[in-house]
Design a protein around this motif. Structure first.
Motif, mmCIF file in Angstrom:
data_model
loop_
_atom_site.group_PDB
_atom_site.id
_atom_site.type_symbol
_atom_site.label_atom_id
_atom_site.label_comp_id
_atom_site.label_asym_id
_atom_site.label_seq_id
_atom_site.Cartn_x
_atom_site.Cartn_y
_atom_site.Cartn_z
ATOM 1 N N GLY A 1 0.814 -1.211 0.000
ATOM 2 C CA GLY A 1 0.000 0.000 0.000
ATOM 3 C C GLY A 1 0.849 1.263 0.000
ATOM 4 N N ALA A 2 1.878 1.264 0.838
ATOM 5 C CA ALA A 2 2.746 2.441 0.915
ATOM 6 C C ALA A 2 3.379 2.722 -0.455
ATOM 7 N N PHE B 1 -4.420 7.510 7.028
ATOM 8 C CA PHE B 1 -3.257 6.628 7.082
ATOM 9 C C PHE B 1 -2.893 6.225 5.663
ATOM 10 N N HIS B 2 -1.650 6.511 5.281
ATOM 11 C CA HIS B 2 -1.246 6.196 3.910
ATOM 12 C C HIS B 2 0.006 5.330 3.824
ATOM 13 N N GLU C 1 -8.724 8.837 1.844
ATOM 14 C CA GLU C 1 -9.353 7.526 1.935
ATOM 15 C C GLU C 1 -10.861 7.788 1.876
ATOM 16 N N ASP D 1 -7.170 6.767 -1.836
ATOM 17 C CA ASP D 1 -6.395 5.673 -1.264
ATOM 18 C C ASP D 1 -7.383 4.572 -0.870
ATOM 19 N N VAL E 1 -6.516 1.417 -0.473
ATOM 20 C CA VAL E 1 -5.715 0.270 -0.034
ATOM 21 C C VAL E 1 -6.533 -0.616 0.918
ATOM 22 N N GLN E 2 -7.298 0.012 1.794
ATOM 23 C CA GLN E 2 -8.116 -0.765 2.733
ATOM 24 C C GLN E 2 -9.549 -0.978 2.233
ATOM 25 N N LYS F 1 -3.721 -4.199 0.045
ATOM 26 C CA LYS F 1 -4.273 -5.199 0.981
ATOM 27 C C LYS F 1 -4.993 -6.414 0.372
#
Ligand code: PLP
Length: 398
Positions: free
Chosen positions: A104-105, A137-138, A189, A222, A224-225, A251
């Motif tokens: 993700g980062a 959170f990234h 996000e 973002d 990612v989650q 993820k």
């Protein structure tokens, strides 16, 4: 048995995680087993990673076959599974081109580099500033960390990468005020994850899109989650009738195998040329093959996404019932699909530990939010078991 592993873990691993005293060895579907044979129902799911459950047979077979055919070749050559995966993601999304990485980062780093390069190529003066939100959170690499709007993660690592500005989530006026001539992108996000599952206010994401369009600013989601079906649609943005210019994924994408992706619209993606960005392992055959099977399985008949939506509602309904019974303890239930948080009035660690003792894995974020991100194949029976255990655990809190 476990004690020896745990002692060695402390002895040989850097102390970057406060780990539960459990050594996980095996998993199938919703279940995992520790090295001493104890069975757990897994409502953590690798933190939104194991979307099809542990060791899904189709993913396992794909990995076995791909491992026999080709594990790795350089991105100096065309790679079949990478091309196919890109095609699938582009078809599913509002974007046109994919870049693959391993986390993700890294997906966020790629997005940060792309928006900066795009801005340099499309404006006469130096446009570089990126606006993100507090509580976001990234990721942990330095630029992703600088994008992350939580001071506790920054402490000790300053100076951060310059050019990031943070504004409160869900505050349109703050965003408007923060925009300057040097703003090149907004990274958000759609639902904030790590801060405790924070939902976007009605119309917020659409307003953000509108403001970005007005000022010629790129919008990065973002996911990612939230991505790969976690919220009941493949991408969370589909719930909100808004399209980003860039999407980061990771993820759940590989069904348990490490892979990240940064997707972008054509005119934006065009700013990356040979030499702009790269990754040795990004888009490797093994991870891409796993991701293809994961997505195909996830979307087959629409059954799993439908299950995600139904089980998400079922979980939230049952947590709401607990909230009525434990109104002194439970403050709020929020989430979408199977990305669900329960905010409580006390520290969550004791509850998480008590649940683990009773064979149910959950985790606690931001100190006082219990998070549930189980595999999307979770059943009513699994949820009933979780609720029974939570009820028992909460009932013992003095
Ligand atoms: C987990 C997460 C990341 C970081 O992903 P890593 O694979 O740990 O680098 C980035 N953004 C969001 C929204 C996340 O939830």
């Amino acid at each position: 048995m476990d004690k020896k592993f745990i002692d060695d873990s402390h002895k040989y691993l850097m102390n970057t995680y406060k780990r539960y005293p459990i050594v996980l060895r095996k998993g199938r579907g919703m279940k995992v087993w520790s090295s001493d044979g104890k069975e757990y129902l897994d409502f953590v799911g690798g933190i939104a990673v194991n979307c099809l459950g542990h060791c899904h047979p189709k993913v396992v077979i794909t990995l076995q076959k791909q491992a026999q055919r080709l594990l790795h070749v350089s991105n100096l050559y065309h790679i079949e599974p990478q091309i196919k995966l890109a095609q699938i993601l582009i078809k599913l999304s509002c974007t046109d081109k994919a870049f693959f990485c391993n986390s993700g980062a890294e997906a966020i780093e790629a997005a940060i580099k792309l928006v900066r390069k795009y801005a340099k190529e499309h404006t006469a003066f130096n446009k570089f500033e990126i606006i993100t939100t507090y509580g976001s959170f990234h990721g942990r690499t330095l630029a992703a960390l600088s994008a992350t709007g939580q001071e506790k993660f920054h402490k000790g690592f300053e100076p951060l990468v310059p050019g990031f500005k943070h504004v409160p989530f869900n505050d349109i006026n703050a965003l408007k005020k923060a925009i300057s001539k040097s703003t090149c992108a907004v990274i958000l996000e759609p639902i904030q994850g790590e801060i405790g599952i924070r939902m976007p206010a009605e119309g917020y994401l659409k307003e953000v899109r509108h403001i970005c369009d007005k000022h010629g600013i790129l919008l990065v989601f973002d996911e990612v989650q939230t991505g790969v079906g976690r919220t009941g649609k493949f991408f969370a943005y589909e719930h909100y009738d808004v399209e980003p210019d860039i999407i980061s994924l990771a993820k759940g994408l590989g069904g348990g195998v490490a892979i990240g992706a940064m997707l972008a619209k054509d005119h934006v993606a065009a700013s990356f040329q040979p030499g702009s960005h790269a990754s040795t392992f990004g888009g490797n055959p093994l991870a891409c093959a796993a991701a293809i099977t994961t997505i195909e399985t996830l979307l087959e008949d629409g059954f799993i996404l439908d299950n995600c939506r139904r089980m998400g509602r079922y979980l939230m309904k049952n947590l709401e019932r607990l909230k009525r019974d434990f109104s002194f303890l439970i403050v709020d239930i929020r989430g979408l699909g199977l990305m669900v948080g329960m905010e409580i009035t006390t520290h969550g660690d004791a509850i998480v530990n008590a649940c683990a003792e009773r064979g149910v894995l959950i985790n606690c974020i931001a100190g006082n939010v219990l998070r549930f991100t189980p595999p999307l194949i979770v059943t009513e029976k699994d949820i009933n078991h979780l609720i029974d255990v939570l009820e028992d655990v909460l009932g013992r809190i003095p």
